[in-house]
Scaffold this motif. Structure first.
Motif, PDB file in Angstrom:
ATOM      1  N   ASN A  17       0.886  -1.168   0.000  1.00  0.00           N
ATOM      2  CA  ASN A  17       0.000   0.000   0.000  1.00  0.00           C
ATOM      3  C   ASN A  17       0.920   1.213   0.000  1.00  0.00           C
ATOM      4  O   ASN A  17       1.449   1.610   1.039  1.00  0.00           O
ATOM      5  CB  ASN A  17      -0.912  -0.028   1.230  1.00  0.00           C
ATOM      6  CG  ASN A  17      -1.827   1.186   1.282  1.00  0.00           C
ATOM      7  OD1 ASN A  17      -1.922   1.861   2.302  1.00  0.00           O
ATOM      8  ND2 ASN A  17      -2.488   1.480   0.190  1.00  0.00           N
ATOM      9  N   PHE A  20       3.027   5.216   2.392  1.00  0.00           N
ATOM     10  CA  PHE A  20       3.540   4.964   3.733  1.00  0.00           C
ATOM     11  C   PHE A  20       5.049   5.238   3.733  1.00  0.00           C
ATOM     12  O   PHE A  20       5.870   4.363   4.000  1.00  0.00           O
ATOM     13  CB  PHE A  20       3.237   3.498   4.078  1.00  0.00           C
ATOM     14  CG  PHE A  20       3.155   3.157   5.540  1.00  0.00           C
ATOM     15  CD1 PHE A  20       2.220   3.756   6.369  1.00  0.00           C
ATOM     16  CD2 PHE A  20       3.996   2.186   6.078  1.00  0.00           C
ATOM     17  CE1 PHE A  20       2.128   3.398   7.709  1.00  0.00           C
ATOM     18  CE2 PHE A  20       3.906   1.823   7.421  1.00  0.00           C
ATOM     19  CZ  PHE A  20       2.969   2.437   8.231  1.00  0.00           C
ATOM     20  N   GLU A  24       7.072   2.764   1.677  1.00  0.00           N
ATOM     21  CA  GLU A  24       6.601   2.599   0.312  1.00  0.00           C
ATOM     22  C   GLU A  24       5.804   3.830  -0.096  1.00  0.00           C
ATOM     23  O   GLU A  24       4.925   4.261   0.629  1.00  0.00           O
ATOM     24  CB  GLU A  24       5.707   1.344   0.141  1.00  0.00           C
ATOM     25  CG  GLU A  24       4.685   1.132   1.256  1.00  0.00           C
ATOM     26  CD  GLU A  24       5.204   0.176   2.305  1.00  0.00           C
ATOM     27  OE1 GLU A  24       6.107  -0.611   1.969  1.00  0.00           O
ATOM     28  OE2 GLU A  24       4.734   0.200   3.451  1.00  0.00           O
ATOM     29  N   PHE A  59      -4.536  -1.159   1.978  1.00  0.00           N
ATOM     30  CA  PHE A  59      -3.896  -1.973   3.014  1.00  0.00           C
ATOM     31  C   PHE A  59      -4.792  -3.128   3.466  1.00  0.00           C
ATOM     32  O   PHE A  59      -4.326  -4.261   3.599  1.00  0.00           O
ATOM     33  CB  PHE A  59      -3.483  -1.111   4.210  1.00  0.00           C
ATOM     34  CG  PHE A  59      -2.644  -1.868   5.197  1.00  0.00           C
ATOM     35  CD1 PHE A  59      -1.318  -2.165   4.917  1.00  0.00           C
ATOM     36  CD2 PHE A  59      -3.190  -2.322   6.391  1.00  0.00           C
ATOM     37  CE1 PHE A  59      -0.537  -2.895   5.804  1.00  0.00           C
ATOM     38  CE2 PHE A  59      -2.419  -3.042   7.290  1.00  0.00           C
ATOM     39  CZ  PHE A  59      -1.094  -3.328   6.997  1.00  0.00           C
ATOM     40  N   SER A  76       4.654  -4.222   3.318  1.00  0.00           N
ATOM     41  CA  SER A  76       3.881  -2.993   3.432  1.00  0.00           C
ATOM     42  C   SER A  76       3.956  -2.431   4.850  1.00  0.00           C
ATOM     43  O   SER A  76       2.963  -1.981   5.393  1.00  0.00           O
ATOM     44  CB  SER A  76       2.426  -3.300   3.040  1.00  0.00           C
ATOM     45  OG  SER A  76       1.741  -2.106   2.752  1.00  0.00           O
ATOM     46  N   GLY A  77       5.146  -2.496   5.422  1.00  0.00           N
ATOM     47  CA  GLY A  77       5.261  -2.087   6.823  1.00  0.00           C
ATOM     48  C   GLY A  77       4.303  -2.887   7.675  1.00  0.00           C
ATOM     49  O   GLY A  77       3.751  -2.381   8.655  1.00  0.00           O
ATOM     50  N   MET A  78       4.089  -4.141   7.282  1.00  0.00           N
ATOM     51  CA  MET A  78       3.047  -4.944   7.931  1.00  0.00           C
ATOM     52  C   MET A  78       3.575  -5.603   9.199  1.00  0.00           C
ATOM     53  O   MET A  78       4.557  -6.342   9.175  1.00  0.00           O
ATOM     54  CB  MET A  78       2.496  -6.000   6.977  1.00  0.00           C
ATOM     55  CG  MET A  78       1.296  -6.748   7.553  1.00  0.00           C
ATOM     56  SD  MET A  78       0.583  -7.928   6.396  1.00  0.00           S
ATOM     57  CE  MET A  78      -0.545  -6.851   5.508  1.00  0.00           C
ATOM     58  N   THR A  79       2.894  -5.318  10.295  1.00  0.00           N
ATOM     59  CA  THR A  79       3.263  -5.853  11.595  1.00  0.00           C
ATOM     60  C   THR A  79       2.887  -7.329  11.710  1.00  0.00           C
ATOM     61  O   THR A  79       1.784  -7.725  11.325  1.00  0.00           O
ATOM     62  CB  THR A  79       2.524  -5.060  12.692  1.00  0.00           C
ATOM     63  OG1 THR A  79       2.907  -3.683  12.589  1.00  0.00           O
ATOM     64  CG2 THR A  79       2.844  -5.593  14.085  1.00  0.00           C
ATOM     65  N   ARG A  84      -3.039 -12.034  12.026  1.00  0.00           N
ATOM     66  CA  ARG A  84      -2.613 -12.199  10.627  1.00  0.00           C
ATOM     67  C   ARG A  84      -1.944 -13.539  10.395  1.00  0.00           C
ATOM     68  O   ARG A  84      -2.035 -14.098   9.303  1.00  0.00           O
ATOM     69  CB  ARG A  84      -1.673 -11.048  10.248  1.00  0.00           C
ATOM     70  CG  ARG A  84      -2.404  -9.723  10.162  1.00  0.00           C
ATOM     71  CD  ARG A  84      -1.467  -8.549   9.993  1.00  0.00           C
ATOM     72  NE  ARG A  84      -2.206  -7.300   9.961  1.00  0.00           N
ATOM     73  CZ  ARG A  84      -1.684  -6.119  10.241  1.00  0.00           C
ATOM     74  NH1 ARG A  84      -0.418  -6.023  10.581  1.00  0.00           N
ATOM     75  NH2 ARG A  84      -2.432  -5.038  10.187  1.00  0.00           N
ATOM     76  N   GLN A 124      -5.478   4.579   9.912  1.00  0.00           N
ATOM     77  CA  GLN A 124      -5.698   3.901   8.638  1.00  0.00           C
ATOM     78  C   GLN A 124      -6.450   2.585   8.871  1.00  0.00           C
ATOM     79  O   GLN A 124      -6.150   1.830   9.802  1.00  0.00           O
ATOM     80  CB  GLN A 124      -4.368   3.614   7.932  1.00  0.00           C
ATOM     81  CG  GLN A 124      -4.573   3.001   6.541  1.00  0.00           C
ATOM     82  CD  GLN A 124      -3.279   2.678   5.821  1.00  0.00           C
ATOM     83  OE1 GLN A 124      -2.204   2.627   6.425  1.00  0.00           O
ATOM     84  NE2 GLN A 124      -3.388   2.447   4.522  1.00  0.00           N
ATOM     85  N   THR A 127      -5.258  -1.379  10.166  1.00  0.00           N
ATOM     86  CA  THR A 127      -3.907  -1.335  10.750  1.00  0.00           C
ATOM     87  C   THR A 127      -3.924  -1.641  12.246  1.00  0.00           C
ATOM     88  O   THR A 127      -4.977  -1.645  12.891  1.00  0.00           O
ATOM     89  CB  THR A 127      -3.283   0.061  10.564  1.00  0.00           C
ATOM     90  OG1 THR A 127      -4.127   1.021  11.221  1.00  0.00           O
ATOM     91  CG2 THR A 127      -3.140   0.419   9.100  1.00  0.00           C
ATOM     92  N   THR A 128      -2.728  -1.847  12.775  1.00  0.00           N
ATOM     93  CA  THR A 128      -2.585  -2.029  14.218  1.00  0.00           C
ATOM     94  C   THR A 128      -2.990  -0.743  14.960  1.00  0.00           C
ATOM     95  O   THR A 128      -3.480  -0.821  16.079  1.00  0.00           O
ATOM     96  CB  THR A 128      -1.137  -2.418  14.572  1.00  0.00           C
ATOM     97  OG1 THR A 128      -0.240  -1.526  13.909  1.00  0.00           O
ATOM     98  CG2 THR A 128      -0.830  -3.839  14.135  1.00  0.00           C
ATOM     99  N   ASP A 165       2.368   4.485  12.635  1.00  0.00           N
ATOM    100  CA  ASP A 165       3.668   3.898  12.954  1.00  0.00           C
ATOM    101  C   ASP A 165       4.720   4.995  13.159  1.00  0.00           C
ATOM    102  O   ASP A 165       4.794   5.948  12.384  1.00  0.00           O
ATOM    103  CB  ASP A 165       4.107   2.954  11.828  1.00  0.00           C
ATOM    104  CG  ASP A 165       3.168   1.757  11.713  1.00  0.00           C
ATOM    105  OD1 ASP A 165       1.952   1.946  11.912  1.00  0.00           O
ATOM    106  OD2 ASP A 165       3.637   0.655  11.413  1.00  0.00           O
TER     107      ASP A 165
HETATM  108  N1  ARG Z   1       2.314  -1.541  10.846  1.00  0.00           N
HETATM  109  C1  ARG Z   1       0.905  -1.271  10.743  1.00  0.00           C
HETATM  110  C2  ARG Z   1       0.145  -2.549  10.536  1.00  0.00           C
HETATM  111  O1  ARG Z   1       0.705  -3.525  10.152  1.00  0.00           O
HETATM  112  C3  ARG Z   1       0.560  -0.291   9.648  1.00  0.00           C
HETATM  113  C4  ARG Z   1       1.030  -0.650   8.274  1.00  0.00           C
HETATM  114  C5  ARG Z   1       0.460   0.237   7.204  1.00  0.00           C
HETATM  115  N2  ARG Z   1       1.137   0.066   5.974  1.00  0.00           N
HETATM  116  C6  ARG Z   1       0.918   0.789   4.860  1.00  0.00           C
HETATM  117  N3  ARG Z   1       1.658   0.588   3.825  1.00  0.00           N
HETATM  118  N4  ARG Z   1      -0.026   1.689   4.843  1.00  0.00           N
HETATM  119  O2  ARG Z   1      -1.040  -2.602  10.736  1.00  0.00           O
END
Ligand code: ARG
Length: 231
Positions: A17, A20, A24, A59, A76-79, A84, A124, A127-128, A165
């Protein structure tokens, strides 16, 4: 074998996504995908003998897109979290993150997460941040499609704060040119980012982890890190 073949080059279909920064984002001119995650996944793909082909997806649509077979990996900065993990496999952690708050500089009421009680907060979707904020009693959570939209909402005065984040908040403060906001020190969570892939492809997880390990060993990871976060 994962990834559609295109000519003789194996393609790794990467979902992200792209809103961010610095992980990205699309560069305004060429629409090229840039950022720490983008450099990292290109290096991972190369190490695996693939070419990364980036797809920009909402996202909250990333995991569904992979479940329906349209993506090989997500970065995607995904936690990495248990919820998940029921749906996807994650690589080893590649970045340590957490959540912080951004407020307007003239807001003296909000100094920590507990102060968000009774306040309007932009997050967002999926998201976390969304998940953690909903746990705070008496908070009014407004959800947006992108993290950029949450910043716009704060600017427009529609919310009292943004929760997002930490590295993304810090980058926004430093690079956006917006001068009337500040990030608070209070860190709500400790989160690890991971690359996600389908549970159906156990080989993929092994190959991605091997590639990550290699990039740590040969200094490539550190180079990419320094490029986006300084040394
Ligand atoms: N780290 C957070 C999550 O995993 C937010 C990630 C949002 N990433 C993005 N590309 N918008 O929920």
């Amino acid at each position: 074998d994962s990834g559609a073949k295109q000519g003789s080059e194996k393609v790794l279909r990467v979902g992200t996504n792209a809103d961010f920064a610095p992980f990205e984002f699309q560069n305004v001119n060429g629409k090229e995908y840039e950022g720490f995650d983008m450099d990292l996944i290109r290096a991972v793909a190369k190490e695996m003998g693939y070419k990364a082909e980036i797809q920009n997806v909402n996202f909250d649509g990333l995991i569904p897109a992979m479940e329906s077979g349209n993506l090989d990996v997500i970065i995607s900065g995904m936690t990495i979290n248990d919820e998940r993990k029921q749906k996807v496999n994650f690589s080893d952690p590649y970045y340590k993150s957490g959540l912080t708050i951004i407020v307007k500089k003239d807001n003296k009421e909000i100094n920590k997460f507990a102060d968000l009680k009774g306040k309007k907060v932009a997050v967002q979707i999926g998201t976390t941040s969304a998940k953690e904020c909903r746990k705070i009693e008496g908070i009014e959570v407004k959800e947006f499609n992108s993290s950029a939209d949450t910043f716009l909402e704060l600017k427009a005065g529609g919310v009292d704060a943004v929760v997002n984040d930490r590295p993304v908040n810090d980058y926004y403060i430093k690079k956006s040119g917006v001068t009337d906001v500040r990030a608070l020190d209070d860190l709500l969570t400790s989160e690890d980012y991971g690359i996600a892939m389908s549970k159906k492809d156990a080989e993929m997880q092994k190959k991605v982890n091997e590639a990550l390990k290699k990039l740590h060993e040969n200094g490539e990871y550190d180079k990419i890190f320094a490029k986006w976060f300084g040394t």
